[in-house]
Design an enzyme around this catalytic site. Structure first.
Site, PDB file in Angstrom:
ATOM      1  N   ASP A 111       0.728  -1.014   0.090  1.00  0.00           N
ATOM      2  CA  ASP A 111       0.000  -0.074   0.105  1.00  0.00           C
ATOM      3  C   ASP A 111       1.130   1.123   0.057  1.00  0.00           C
ATOM      4  OD1 ASP A 111      -0.921  -0.809   3.500  1.00  0.00           O
ATOM      5  OD2 ASP A 111       0.834   0.277   2.712  1.00  0.00           O
ATOM      6  N   HIS A 126       6.943  -7.863  -1.209  1.00  0.00           N
ATOM      7  CA  HIS A 126       5.692  -8.135  -1.883  1.00  0.00           C
ATOM      8  C   HIS A 126       5.506  -7.145  -3.111  1.00  0.00           C
ATOM      9  CE1 HIS A 126       4.412 -11.317   1.264  1.00  0.00           C
ATOM     10  NE2 HIS A 126       5.487 -11.744   0.457  1.00  0.00           N
ATOM     11  N   CYS A 153       3.290  -0.716 -22.184  1.00  0.00           N
ATOM     12  CA  CYS A 153       4.802  -0.444 -21.790  1.00  0.00           C
ATOM     13  C   CYS A 153       5.135   0.763 -22.757  1.00  0.00           C
ATOM     14  CB  CYS A 153       5.874  -1.541 -22.084  1.00  0.00           C
ATOM     15  SG  CYS A 153       7.438  -1.097 -21.779  1.00  0.00           S
ATOM     16  N   CYS A 156       8.300  -0.824 -24.828  1.00  0.00           N
ATOM     17  CA  CYS A 156       8.196  -1.696 -26.012  1.00  0.00           C
ATOM     18  C   CYS A 156       6.885  -2.084 -26.438  1.00  0.00           C
ATOM     19  CB  CYS A 156       9.046  -2.984 -25.470  1.00  0.00           C
ATOM     20  SG  CYS A 156       7.962  -3.837 -24.279  1.00  0.00           S
ATOM     21  N   GLY A 193       1.436  -6.746  13.243  1.00  0.00           N
ATOM     22  CA  GLY A 193      -0.020  -6.615  12.253  1.00  0.00           C
ATOM     23  C   GLY A 193       0.200  -7.832  11.170  1.00  0.00           C
ATOM     24  N   SER A 195      -0.438 -12.075  10.191  1.00  0.00           N
ATOM     25  CA  SER A 195      -1.063 -13.414  10.803  1.00  0.00           C
ATOM     26  C   SER A 195       0.039 -14.258  10.467  1.00  0.00           C
ATOM     27  CB  SER A 195      -2.135 -13.699   9.625  1.00  0.00           C
ATOM     28  OG  SER A 195      -1.769 -13.658   8.432  1.00  0.00           O
ATOM     29  N   ASN A 219      -0.124  -7.405  18.073  1.00  0.00           N
ATOM     30  CA  ASN A 219      -1.227  -7.744  17.369  1.00  0.00           C
ATOM     31  C   ASN A 219      -2.569  -8.105  18.370  1.00  0.00           C
ATOM     32  OD1 ASN A 219      -3.155  -9.603  15.791  1.00  0.00           O
ATOM     33  ND2 ASN A 219      -1.360  -9.994  14.650  1.00  0.00           N
ATOM     34  N   PRO A 220      -3.568  -7.673  17.895  1.00  0.00           N
ATOM     35  CA  PRO A 220      -4.880  -7.925  18.737  1.00  0.00           C
ATOM     36  C   PRO A 220      -5.299  -9.205  19.036  1.00  0.00           C
ATOM     37  CG  PRO A 220      -5.376  -6.866  16.727  1.00  0.00           C
ATOM     38  CD  PRO A 220      -4.016  -6.809  16.616  1.00  0.00           C
ATOM     39  N   GLU A 221      -4.747 -10.314  17.988  1.00  0.00           N
ATOM     40  CA  GLU A 221      -4.879 -11.712  18.247  1.00  0.00           C
ATOM     41  C   GLU A 221      -3.901 -12.568  18.131  1.00  0.00           C
ATOM     42  OE1 GLU A 221      -9.001 -11.162  15.284  1.00  0.00           O
ATOM     43  OE2 GLU A 221      -7.558 -12.613  14.971  1.00  0.00           O
TER      44      GLU A 221
HETATM   45  C1  BV8 Z   1       7.125 -18.112  -3.259  1.00  0.00           C
HETATM   46  C2  BV8 Z   1       1.017  -9.091  -2.793  1.00  0.00           C
HETATM   47  C3  BV8 Z   1       8.855 -18.995  -4.140  1.00  0.00           C
HETATM   48  C4  BV8 Z   1      -0.251  -9.701  -3.539  1.00  0.00           C
HETATM   49  C5  BV8 Z   1       1.138 -11.304  -1.295  1.00  0.00           C
HETATM   50  C6  BV8 Z   1       6.098 -22.621   2.862  1.00  0.00           C
HETATM   51  C7  BV8 Z   1       4.861 -23.328   3.329  1.00  0.00           C
HETATM   52  C8  BV8 Z   1       3.860 -23.302   2.787  1.00  0.00           C
HETATM   53  C9  BV8 Z   1       3.624 -22.349   1.748  1.00  0.00           C
HETATM   54  C10 BV8 Z   1       4.438 -21.867   0.902  1.00  0.00           C
HETATM   55  C11 BV8 Z   1       5.745 -22.117   1.634  1.00  0.00           C
HETATM   56  N1  BV8 Z   1       6.728 -21.475   0.462  1.00  0.00           N
HETATM   57  C12 BV8 Z   1       5.688 -20.744  -0.379  1.00  0.00           C
HETATM   58  C13 BV8 Z   1       4.662 -21.118  -0.078  1.00  0.00           C
HETATM   59  C14 BV8 Z   1       3.520 -20.773  -1.166  1.00  0.00           C
HETATM   60  C15 BV8 Z   1       3.230 -19.233  -0.604  1.00  0.00           C
HETATM   61  C16 BV8 Z   1       2.637 -19.268   0.799  1.00  0.00           C
HETATM   62  O1  BV8 Z   1       3.319 -18.742   1.675  1.00  0.00           O
HETATM   63  N2  BV8 Z   1       1.043 -19.451   0.938  1.00  0.00           N
HETATM   64  C17 BV8 Z   1       0.441 -19.535   2.091  1.00  0.00           C
HETATM   65  C18 BV8 Z   1      -0.877 -18.866   1.736  1.00  0.00           C
HETATM   66  C19 BV8 Z   1       0.480 -20.905   2.756  1.00  0.00           C
HETATM   67  N3  BV8 Z   1       4.085 -18.070  -0.800  1.00  0.00           N
HETATM   68  C20 BV8 Z   1       4.322 -17.664  -2.065  1.00  0.00           C
HETATM   69  O2  BV8 Z   1       3.556 -17.909  -3.065  1.00  0.00           O
HETATM   70  C21 BV8 Z   1       5.443 -16.708  -2.231  1.00  0.00           C
HETATM   71  N4  BV8 Z   1       6.285 -16.878  -3.172  1.00  0.00           N
HETATM   72  O3  BV8 Z   1       7.196 -18.730  -2.224  1.00  0.00           O
HETATM   73  O4  BV8 Z   1       7.969 -17.979  -4.118  1.00  0.00           O
HETATM   74  C22 BV8 Z   1       8.316 -20.133  -5.161  1.00  0.00           C
HETATM   75  C23 BV8 Z   1       8.226 -19.709  -6.654  1.00  0.00           C
HETATM   76  C24 BV8 Z   1       7.856 -20.466  -7.375  1.00  0.00           C
HETATM   77  C25 BV8 Z   1       7.588 -21.840  -7.271  1.00  0.00           C
HETATM   78  C26 BV8 Z   1       7.591 -22.182  -5.771  1.00  0.00           C
HETATM   79  C27 BV8 Z   1       8.051 -21.390  -4.758  1.00  0.00           C
HETATM   80  C28 BV8 Z   1       4.773 -15.338  -2.397  1.00  0.00           C
HETATM   81  C29 BV8 Z   1       4.064 -15.007  -1.480  1.00  0.00           C
HETATM   82  C30 BV8 Z   1       3.413 -13.422  -1.668  1.00  0.00           C
HETATM   83  C31 BV8 Z   1       2.165 -13.371  -2.305  1.00  0.00           C
HETATM   84  N5  BV8 Z   1       1.680 -11.913  -2.386  1.00  0.00           N
HETATM   85  N6  BV8 Z   1       0.623 -10.028  -1.330  1.00  0.00           N
HETATM   86  C32 BV8 Z   1      -1.475  -8.975  -2.773  1.00  0.00           C
HETATM   87  O5  BV8 Z   1      -1.443  -8.078  -1.803  1.00  0.00           O
HETATM   88  O6  BV8 Z   1      -2.519  -9.259  -3.286  1.00  0.00           O
HETATM   89  S1  BV8 Z   1       0.786 -12.023   0.325  1.00  0.00           S
HETATM   90  C33 BV8 Z   1      -0.323 -11.232   1.037  1.00  0.00           C
HETATM   91  O7  BV8 Z   1      -0.941 -12.070   2.086  1.00  0.00           O
HETATM   92  C34 BV8 Z   1       0.216  -9.954   1.932  1.00  0.00           C
HETATM   93  O8  BV8 Z   1       1.465  -9.466   1.240  1.00  0.00           O
HETATM   94  C35 BV8 Z   1       0.667 -10.968   3.217  1.00  0.00           C
HETATM   95  O9  BV8 Z   1       1.989 -11.411   2.924  1.00  0.00           O
HETATM   96  C36 BV8 Z   1      -0.386 -11.884   3.403  1.00  0.00           C
HETATM   97  C37 BV8 Z   1      -1.499 -11.270   4.262  1.00  0.00           C
HETATM   98  O10 BV8 Z   1      -0.798 -11.709   5.582  1.00  0.00           O
HETATM   99  P1  BV8 Z   1      -1.019 -10.252   6.526  1.00  0.00           P
HETATM  100  O11 BV8 Z   1      -0.112  -9.211   5.854  1.00  0.00           O
HETATM  101  O12 BV8 Z   1      -0.366 -10.741   7.728  1.00  0.00           O
HETATM  102  O13 BV8 Z   1      -2.557  -9.983   6.624  1.00  0.00           O
HETATM  103  P2  BV8 Z   1      -3.690 -10.742   7.305  1.00  0.00           P
HETATM  104  O14 BV8 Z   1      -4.936 -10.101   6.936  1.00  0.00           O
HETATM  105  O15 BV8 Z   1      -3.605 -12.253   6.943  1.00  0.00           O
HETATM  106  O16 BV8 Z   1      -3.497 -10.791   9.019  1.00  0.00           O
HETATM  107  C38 BV8 Z   1      -3.552  -9.325   9.661  1.00  0.00           C
HETATM  108  C39 BV8 Z   1      -3.089  -9.411  10.766  1.00  0.00           C
HETATM  109  O17 BV8 Z   1      -3.162  -8.272  11.579  1.00  0.00           O
HETATM  110  C40 BV8 Z   1      -3.933 -10.430  11.642  1.00  0.00           C
HETATM  111  O18 BV8 Z   1      -3.185 -11.162  12.739  1.00  0.00           O
HETATM  112  C41 BV8 Z   1      -4.785  -9.427  12.449  1.00  0.00           C
HETATM  113  O19 BV8 Z   1      -5.014 -10.122  14.029  1.00  0.00           O
HETATM  114  C42 BV8 Z   1      -3.681  -8.341  12.715  1.00  0.00           C
HETATM  115  N7  BV8 Z   1      -4.573  -6.903  12.814  1.00  0.00           N
HETATM  116  C43 BV8 Z   1      -5.512  -6.543  12.475  1.00  0.00           C
HETATM  117  N8  BV8 Z   1      -5.631  -5.079  12.890  1.00  0.00           N
HETATM  118  C44 BV8 Z   1      -4.717  -5.079  13.664  1.00  0.00           C
HETATM  119  C45 BV8 Z   1      -3.626  -6.072  13.478  1.00  0.00           C
HETATM  120  N9  BV8 Z   1      -2.575  -5.982  14.049  1.00  0.00           N
HETATM  121  C46 BV8 Z   1      -2.173  -4.947  14.540  1.00  0.00           C
HETATM  122  N10 BV8 Z   1      -3.015  -3.546  14.602  1.00  0.00           N
HETATM  123  C47 BV8 Z   1      -4.197  -3.652  14.124  1.00  0.00           C
HETATM  124  N11 BV8 Z   1      -5.071  -2.741  14.319  1.00  0.00           N
HETATM  125 ZN    ZN Z   2       8.529  -3.284 -22.024  1.00  0.00          ZN
END
Ligand code: BV8
Ligand code: ZN
Length: 246
Positions: A111, A126, A153, A156, A193, A195, A219-221
């Protein structure tokens, strides 16, 4: 009964905060929640777009199959962001870059609110929603809040794609390496913040802990990382982080 009282920062953490030089902060969507940015998971369910879970619409497979659909999803989120501002958590973290000799801010957020709050040199694991990248020559293009985004682009003419890391895609060259290097050197690591479900980002606090750093989660959770942390401050980042300022 939800305990809304601000958590107490331990004497130990305050001592470490006052004398640390090498500090790492890892943030996720939660740090932007109080700015109005929807998180991906909260309240038990995860974000869905037009019936597709976010890790499907935000995937390499979807990009191959339907680039316009992927653009529609990110255009919608970018439009949401236009009216939103950083919150107290972003501003407090921005202040920390001048407080610690070796400070590294690593974010999973696309963001750009950390930069808008004044944080410099942010490690964006990311990517960033305000950038597009050419699918052929990889030239980066800035997406302005006023002029919107170009379709093709300027160099190109090939189609552009969001300059974000989709599921199944590699992180930007050097970004994770730099984050892991800082994690292995830091004395104090804040996890704010997130998960902690998406890898390799979620593996960074473990790297810091293995290197002997003191790990504090805000984190609140509870998360899968909570048990690994030396201290958990249960609360909203915008309320908790400014407590370090005084
Ligand atoms: C990759 C951009 C190599 C796009 C994002 C190992 C084990 C298992 C799976 C995998 C592994 N390695 C790789 C994987 C696969 C995958 C993965 O991790 N899958 C998960 C679902 C299991 N990872 C990938 O694909 C990564 N690439 O590994 O490449 C590769 C390549 C080719 C072939 C093989 C391997 C790429 C991952 C990146 C994807 N892109 N974002 C978009 O934004 O749409 S990920 C996106 O989701 C975010 O960037 C972030 O990372 C994630 C969301 O998580 P959070 O940011 O934590 O948000 P969430 O809502 O879940 O939680 C919010 C938290 O805040 C909560 O805990 C809540 O309680 C808290 N909260 C709420 N309010 C507040 C607060 N805290 C404080 N104050 C508050 N007020
Ligand atoms: Zn280009």
């Amino acid at each position: 009964m939800i305990n809304t009282a601000a958590p107490t920062i331990s004497v130990e953490l305050r001592r470490r905060f006052s004398c640390a030089t090498r500090v790492l902060v890892l943030t996720g969507a939660g740090v932007s929640a109080e700015s109005g940015v929807p998180t991906f998971r909260g309240g038990g369910n995860s974000a869905v777009w037009k019936g597709m879970p976010f890790d499907v619409i935000s995937s390499a497979g979807m990009l191959q199959r339907d680039l316009p659909a992927v653009w529609e999803w990110f255009d919608y989120r970018r439009d949401l962001l236009k009216a939103l501002e950083p919150n107290a958590a972003h501003y407090e973290i921005a202040r920390w870059q001048n407080r610690f000799a070796e400070f590294t801010l690593v974010t999973q957020n696309i963001d750009g609110l950390h930069q808008k709050a004044g944080s410099r040199d942010v490690v964006e694991l990311h990517g960033n929603i305000w950038r597009a990248r050419c699918t052929s020559c990889l030239l980066n293009h800035t997406i302005s809040t006023t002029k919107g985004r170009p379709d093709n682009c300027e160099q190109c003419g090939e189609p552009l794609r969001p300059d974000v890391v989709l599921f199944g895609e590699m992180l930007p060259p050097g970004a994770f390496e730099r984050a892991a290097e800082s994690a292995s050197q830091c004395e104090l690591c804040f996890v704010v913040g997130t998960s902690a479900l998406v890898y390799p980002a979620a593996g960074l606090p473990e790297v810091a802990r293995m290197a002997g750093a003191y790990i504090c989660e805000v984190n609140p959770e509870p998360t899968p990382l909570s048990d690994l942390c030396d201290e958990v401050l249960t609360g909203k980042a915008g309320a908790v982080l400014p407590l370090f300022g005084n």
